[in-house]
Design a protein around this motif. Structure first.
Motif, short mmCIF file in Angstrom:
data_model
loop_
_atom_site.label_atom_id
_atom_site.label_comp_id
_atom_site.label_asym_id
_atom_site.label_seq_id
_atom_site.Cartn_x
_atom_site.Cartn_y
_atom_site.Cartn_z
N LYS A 150 -43.64 44.49 -114.98
CA LYS A 150 -41.78 44.61 -113.85
C LYS A 150 -41.05 45.52 -114.53
CE LYS A 150 -40.27 40.21 -114.35
NZ LYS A 150 -39.64 39.38 -113.69
N GLU A 151 -40.31 46.45 -113.67
CA GLU A 151 -38.83 46.71 -113.77
C GLU A 151 -38.49 46.60 -112.67
OE1 GLU A 151 -39.34 51.29 -114.18
OE2 GLU A 151 -41.29 50.76 -114.90
N ILE A 152 -37.11 47.02 -112.53
CA ILE A 152 -36.58 47.08 -111.41
C ILE A 152 -36.35 48.45 -110.65
CG2 ILE A 152 -33.77 47.79 -110.34
CD1 ILE A 152 -34.85 44.66 -111.23
N ALA A 153 -36.92 49.05 -109.43
CA ALA A 153 -36.44 49.97 -109.05
C ALA A 153 -35.71 50.90 -109.13
CB ALA A 153 -37.02 50.06 -107.39
N LYS A 154 -35.69 52.21 -109.61
CA LYS A 154 -34.59 52.82 -109.82
C LYS A 154 -34.92 54.33 -108.80
CE LYS A 154 -32.40 50.49 -113.67
NZ LYS A 154 -33.42 50.48 -115.34
N GLY A 155 -33.26 54.88 -108.56
CA GLY A 155 -33.58 55.96 -108.30
C GLY A 155 -34.64 56.52 -106.93
N SER A 156 -35.13 56.95 -107.57
CA SER A 156 -35.72 58.41 -105.65
C SER A 156 -37.14 56.95 -106.03
CB SER A 156 -36.45 59.25 -106.28
OG SER A 156 -37.56 58.97 -107.04
N VAL A 157 -37.70 56.12 -107.04
CA VAL A 157 -38.62 55.08 -106.73
C VAL A 157 -38.37 53.73 -106.02
CG1 VAL A 157 -39.90 53.14 -108.17
CG2 VAL A 157 -39.15 55.74 -109.22
N SER A 158 -39.06 53.22 -104.36
CA SER A 158 -39.06 52.39 -104.38
C SER A 158 -39.49 51.28 -104.56
CB SER A 158 -39.99 53.29 -101.98
OG SER A 158 -38.84 53.77 -102.30
#
Length: 108
Positions: free
Chosen positions: A86-94
């Motif tokens: 798991k990771e925090i969604a960043k940039g263009s990643v929803s």
């Protein structure tokens, strides 16, 4: 009492239903896989709000397995390997999950 765990997160039901519907679309009418499988889940999460973070990776994985049982796989007891990140969604990643399920070897 249907074999599924109850969640303490009120958003889990919506999440699980969304995963289930997307799983049905991906299967395109095919029958669930009946043998041993490996499941890979890569979760992209929205940033946490407040101090309480109800996004334990084990709960996320359980929700996925419940959602794909009867759709992609017959039952979650078929899972011989489970890989999660798991990771925090960043940039263009929803926010969402990238899910891969493939046949694996029998145990034993």
């Amino acid at each position: 009492a249907n074999g599924k765990m109850r969640s303490d997160n009120p958003r889990e039901k919506v999440w699980s239903e969304t995963v289930g519907w997307n799983a049905k679309l991906a299967m395109k009418g095919r029958l669930p896989v009946g043998g041993p499988v490996t499941v890979e889940c890569h979760f992209f999460l929205p940033p946490p709000v407040g101090k309480k973070n109800q996004r334990d990776i084990d709960k996320l994985a359980r929700s996925i397995l419940d959602a794909i049982s009867g759709v992609i796989i017959c039952d979650d007891e078929q899972v011989t390997e489970l890989w999660c990140a798991k990771e925090i969604a960043k940039g263009s990643v929803s926010p969402g999950v990238v899910l891969r399920v493939f046949e694996s070897k029998e145990i034993g």
